[in-house]
Enzyme design. Structure first.
Site, short mmCIF file in Angstrom:
data_model
loop_
_atom_site.label_atom_id
_atom_site.label_comp_id
_atom_site.label_asym_id
_atom_site.label_seq_id
_atom_site.Cartn_x
_atom_site.Cartn_y
_atom_site.Cartn_z
N PHE A 179 0.88 -1.24 -0.15
CA PHE A 179 -0.06 -0.02 -0.08
C PHE A 179 0.93 1.40 0.07
O PHE A 179 2.19 1.19 0.22
CB PHE A 179 -0.88 0.04 1.13
CG PHE A 179 -2.08 -0.94 1.07
CD1 PHE A 179 -2.85 -0.88 -0.09
CD2 PHE A 179 -2.41 -1.88 2.25
CE1 PHE A 179 -3.88 -1.96 -0.05
CE2 PHE A 179 -3.33 -2.81 2.19
CZ PHE A 179 -4.23 -2.68 1.20
N LYS A 222 10.52 35.26 -41.55
CA LYS A 222 9.73 34.88 -43.02
C LYS A 222 10.25 35.86 -44.01
O LYS A 222 10.38 36.95 -43.91
CB LYS A 222 8.38 35.17 -42.79
CG LYS A 222 7.25 34.55 -43.71
CD LYS A 222 7.15 33.09 -43.66
CE LYS A 222 6.10 32.48 -44.60
NZ LYS A 222 6.16 31.08 -45.03
N LEU A 249 17.07 32.03 -52.33
CA LEU A 249 17.20 31.83 -53.79
C LEU A 249 16.82 30.29 -54.15
O LEU A 249 17.20 29.64 -54.75
CB LEU A 249 18.69 31.87 -54.17
CG LEU A 249 19.41 33.31 -53.88
CD1 LEU A 249 20.86 33.28 -53.95
CD2 LEU A 249 19.01 34.51 -54.61
N CYS A 305 13.07 29.12 -52.97
CA CYS A 305 11.53 28.79 -52.61
C CYS A 305 11.27 27.90 -53.80
O CYS A 305 11.41 28.33 -55.12
CB CYS A 305 10.79 29.92 -52.56
SG CYS A 305 9.00 29.47 -52.33
N LYS A 337 20.46 31.12 -49.32
CA LYS A 337 19.64 30.02 -48.91
C LYS A 337 19.75 29.17 -50.28
O LYS A 337 18.93 29.67 -51.31
CB LYS A 337 18.27 30.39 -48.52
CG LYS A 337 17.64 29.18 -47.90
CD LYS A 337 16.28 29.46 -47.02
CE LYS A 337 15.90 28.12 -46.44
NZ LYS A 337 14.59 28.63 -45.47
N GLY A 373 10.95 18.28 -42.92
CA GLY A 373 10.95 17.26 -41.93
C GLY A 373 12.03 16.31 -42.06
O GLY A 373 12.82 16.31 -42.87
#
Length: 706
Positions: A119, A255, A350, A352, A390, A448
Site C-alpha cells: 500500500f 519569414k 534563392l 523557394c 539559402k 521534416g
C-alpha cells in the site's frame, strides 16, 4: 526483497498475500513467484477500474497466474505458533457519495504464510509522528495540508503525496511535489525580500552539464547557441519571433519578405501532413508539405519588427530573409533597407521551390550558379553586415551553387530549402492539398525528417568542398542528437521548422540540454561505449533483463508460447540451485564520473565527421562484416528471415518449430536484416572471420570457376 537485504526471503511452497494494486504490488507478486511461492493473491480495496498499476504490469502478473481479489480490506493477521496462518479481510463498498466503506458483516479469511504490504505510505511509526509534533493532525492521523499550496500548520513545513492523504497515485504525488516546490520557493524568497514572478517558474536544477558553453561564432557574429528558427511558419510574425527568443532560441530568420511590388497572397489549404511515415496523425509526423509562399506582410512591417526585436533581444541574432527577382536595384534597395533596420545578417532566399519561381524569383535564381554569383556580388557591394545564400536541393550539384555564392562574396550559405514534391492523392484522384472548387494542387516543398538524408548530404558535400565556410543547416533537425550530426557534417548553425510544427517553441529546452549533455559525455572516457546519451543495450525481453539460458543449458530457447514457459521453468530451477544473495551490499558512495579531457566547444565539433565521408572509390571492399543474432533478445518474429530471403542473399535459415533464425556462411554483410529487425541491438554487425568471395553467378570470361 532488494539486493541489499542480508538474505533472500524463503518462499518455497508459500501462499503469499500482496496488499495493494500499484506497480510495486505487481512487482512484489511476480517476484514472490520467482522466489518459489506456490500461490500469490493480489488483494486491493477497490475494483479493477481503480487499479493504479499500468496495464503492462498487470498483464505480466496475470500471465504468471497471480490471483486478483478486489473489494477487500485487511482487518487482522492470524498467527499460530508465532507464524502467519491467515488474514481476515472485510468487504469494501462505495456509498452514494463515492466514499469507500468497510462492511464488517462481510468477512473473508484467506490462508497465507507471507503477507507483503504494498500500500502507499502511511504514518504508522510513532517515532515519526512524535518528530512531526509541531504539525496539526486531522482525525485520520494525517497532517492537515492545504491542497493548493501543500503547506501544513507550520509555515516552513510542506507536505504532499499519500503521506498527507491528498494523492492516490504516483503522478498525483509528483504534482504535489511540484506545487510544494513553487510555494517553498516563494517562502524562501520572502524571507530575504526577493521578488517572484506571478506565473510559477522555478529555477532549473543546476549541474556541471549546465556549464557547457554552446555559443558559436558565425561570420563574425556571436550566437548564444546554434539553434534557430528557420524562415518559415514559426517566424510568420514579429510576436512569434519574440516568443521564440523568450523561449531560448539563439537566432531566428524572419519569414521571407519582398518589395511592395512583389507582394503575394497565399492560397488555402497550404500546409499538410506528410505520408512518408505511414498513416500517422498529430505530433511526431516525419514530414510536411507546404505550398505557402513568402510573407504576405510588407517590407516596412518587417523592418519595423527587426528594429523592435533587436532593441529587446540584444544577445540573440536576428537574420532578415529577403527575396527579389534578378534585378540589381531591387536586391540593393531591399538589402540596404534591412541593414538599416538593424538586422544582424541577411539570408537571401534563392530557393523557394514553388510559386515564386514562376515570378522569376526564388528557385528561378537559385538553380543557376551565374545568377547566384551576381546576386551575391550585388548584395555584398550594398551592405556591410554578413549574409547567407539559402540554397535549393532541387539541383544536380548543390556544391556548384555554394561555390558560386562563395565567389560572389557571401559569408555563408543555408542548406537546404524544402525539396519539391507531390505528397498524396486520394482514391478519387483528388490531390491534397486541394485548392478551390476545382480541387487543384501544385508541387510543394517537403520538409521534416523525410528530407534529412538530403540535407545531411548537401551540408557535408559543401563542408568538404569549402572547408571552414559557414553553413546554416536546415532539414529534419528534430533533436540535439540530429543537430550534432549536422555539426559533424560541417554545419555552424541549425535552423528548425518542422519540429516546431510538430510541437512548439519549448523544444529549445530539450535541444540545449541535450547538446550540452552530448558534449559533456564525450569528455568522460568511462562512457565511451555509449551512443550519445544512450547506454549499451542490455539483453532484455519486453524491457526486462533476461537470463542467458544458452550459457546455462548450452542452447537457446525461443521466447513465445510453450517455449517461454519452458524458459521460465529452467531459469527457476537454475535460481533454486544458487545460494541466496548474502554478500551483496550496495555501494556506500557512487561518485559521478568526471571528465578526463576538455569538454569540446562547438568550434571543435564542427566538421569532425567530414574525413569519414567521401567517394565510393575510397571505401575498402576487403574489410567485410557479417551479421550475428542475439538469441536471448530475439522475439522470433521472422522479420530478418523474410527481408534476407526476399530482399537479400538468402543467408538466414528459420526453424519452423522454434522460430530461431540462424545466419549462414552465405551472409554478405549487407545489413538488411539489421534494418528490418524491430529490436534494437538484437542484430549486430561484426568482423567477417574469413575472406569475402563474391558470388559471380557466371564466371567472368577467362577466369576459371573455383
Amino acid at each position: 526483497m532488494c539486493g541489499c537485504s542480508s538474505q533472500m526471503p524463503n518462499m518455497q511452497g508459500a501462499r503469499v498475500l500482496v496488499l495493494g494494486a500499484g506497480d510495486t504490488a505487481m512487482d512484489c507478486a511476480t517476484s514472490a513467484l520467482r522466489c518459489g511461492a506456490k500461490q500469490v493473491f493480489i488483494v486491493f480495496r477497490k475494483g479493477f477500474n481503480n487499479v493504479r498499476a499500468v496495464p503492462e504490469e498487470m498483464e505480466v502478473a496475470r500471465e504468471e497466474h497471480c490471483e486478483f481479489m478486489p473489494f477487500l480490506s485487511p482487518r487482522d493477521v492470524v498467527t499460530k505458533n508465532g507464524k502467519i496462518h491467515s488474514v481476515k479481510l472485510c468487504r469494501t463498498e462505495q456509498d452514494d457519495n463515492g466514499v469507500w466503506q468497510e462492511d464488517e458483516e462481510q468477512v473473508v479469511t484467506l490462508k497465507a504464510n507471507v503477507v507483503i504490504s504494498a500500500f502507499g505510505s502511511g504514518l504508522t511509526d510513532n517515532e515519526v509522528v512524535k518528530a512531526m509534533s509541531p504539525i496539526k493532525f486531522n482525525s485520520w492521523g494525517l497532517p492537515e495540508v492545504n491542497s493548493e499550496t501543500m503547506a501544513t500548520s507550520c509555515e516552513w513545513i510542506f507536505c504532499g503525496g499519500d503521506l498527507a492523504g491528498v494523492a492516490q497515485t504516483t503522478v498525483e504525488s509528483v504534482n504535489d511535489g511540484k506545487q510544494a516546490a513553487w510555494y517553498l520557493h516563494k517562502y524562501l524568497q520572502s524571507l530575504h525580500g526577493l521578488p517572484v514572478p506571478a506565473q510559477p517558474c522555478l529555477p532549473k536544477f543546476y549541474t556541471p552539464v549546465d556549464l557547457v558553453d554552446l555559443s558559436v561564432n558565425i561570420a563574425g557574429l556571436r550566437f548564444p547557441n546554434p539553434f534557430g528558427l528557420a524562415s518559415a511558419t514559426p517566424t510568420t510574425s514579429a510576436p512569434m519571433m519574440r516568443r521564440g527568443f523568450e523561449a531560448g532560441w539563439g537566432f531566428a530568420v524572419t519569414k521571407t519578405y519582398a518589395l511592395d511590388k512583389d507582394l503575394i497572397t497565399n492560397v488555402s489549404p497550404r500546409i499538410v501532413s506528410g505520408t512518408t511515415g505511414g498513416p500517422l496523425y498529430g505530433p511526431g509526423l516525419s514530414s510536411f508539405l507546404n505550398i505557402e509562399l513568402i510573407s504576405e506582410k510588407t517590407s516596412a512591417y518587417w523592418c519595423g519588427a527587426i528594429t523592435e526585436l533587436k532593441r529587446d533581444f540584444k544577445e540573440q541574432i536576428v537574420i532578415a530573409s529577403i527575396m527579389c527577382s534578378y534585378d540589381e536595384k531591387d536586391w540593393t534597395d531591399l538589402a540596404k533597407m534591412s541593414e538599416e533596420a538593424g538586422a544582424d545578417a541577411l539570408e537571401l532566399n534563392l530557393s523557394c521551390p514553388h510559386g515564386m519561381g514562376e515570378k522569376g524569383m526564388g528557385l528561378a535564381c537559385g538553380q543557376n550558379p551565374e545568377l547566384v554569383r551576381n546576386i551575391c556580388r550585388w548584395v555584398r557591394a550594398a551592405i556591410k553586415i554578413p549574409f547567407f545564400a539559402k540554397l535549393t536541393p532541387n539541383v544536380t550539384d548543390i556544391v556548384t551553387i555554394a561555390k558560386a555564392a562563395h565567389e560572389g562574396g557571401a559569408d555563408g550559405v543555408t542548406a537546404t530549402n524544402t525539396v519539391s514534391g507531390l505528397m498524396s492523392l486520394q482514391p478519387s484522384s483528388i490531390p491534397w492539398p486541394a485548392v478551390g472548387a476545382g480541387k487543384r494542387t501544385t508541387y510543394g516543398g517537403v520538409s521534416g525528417n523525410a528530407i534529412r538524408p538530403i540535407a545531411l548530404r548537401a551540408v557535408s558535400a559543401i563542408g568538404r568542398a569549402l572547408p571552414g565556410f559557414p553553413i546554416l543547416a536546415t532539414g529534419g533537425i528534430d533533436s540535439a542528437d540530429v543537430g550534432l550530426q549536422f555539426l559533424h557534417c560541417g554545419a555552424f548553425g541549425l535552423e528548425v521548422c518542422s519540429a516546431v510544427q510538430n510541437q512548439d517553441f519549448t523544444l529549445i529546452d530539450d535541444y540545449i540540454t541535450g547538446l550540452k549533455a552530448l558534449l559533456y559525455l564525450e569528455s568522460i572516457r568511462e562512457l565511451s561505449d555509449w551512443q550519445g546519451q544512450s547506454p549499451p543495450t542490455p539483453q532484455h525481453q519486453l524491457g526486462k533483463l533476461v537470463p542467458q539460458l544458452s550459457s546455462i543449458i548450452g542452447k537457446g530457447i525461443p521466447n513465445f508460447g510453450e517455449f517461454r514457459k519452458k524458459r521460465r521453468e529452467l531459469y527457476a530451477q537454475h535460481i533454486a540451485q544458487q545460494p541466496p544473495l548474502t554478500q551483496h551490499e550496495p555501494q556506500t558512495h557512487r561518485p559521478a564520473y568526471q571528465p578526463k579531457r576538455n569538454i569540446s566547444s562547438l568550434a571543435n565539433v564542427i566538421g569532425t565527421g567530414l574525413d569519414r565521408i567521401g567517394t565510393y572509390g575510397q571505401l575498402d571492399n576487403t574489410d567485410q562484416v557479417v551479421a550475428i543474432i542475439d538469441e536471448e533478445m530475439c522475439i522470433n518474429c521472422g522479420k530478418c528471415y523474410m527481408s534476407c530471403n526476399d530482399s537479400g542473399y538468402q543467408a538466414i535459415t528459420f526453424d519452423g518449430t522454434t522460430h530461431i533464425p540462424h545466419i549462414t556462411d552465405d551472409c554478405t554483410g549487407c545489413a538488411i536484416c539489421l534494418a528490418a529487425c524491430p529490436i534494437p541491438d538484437c542484430i549486430t554487425m561484426v568482423e567477417r572471420p574469413t575472406p569475402y568471395k563474391a558470388i559471380r553467378g557466371v564466371a567472368p570470361a577467362g577466369v576459371p570457376v573455383a
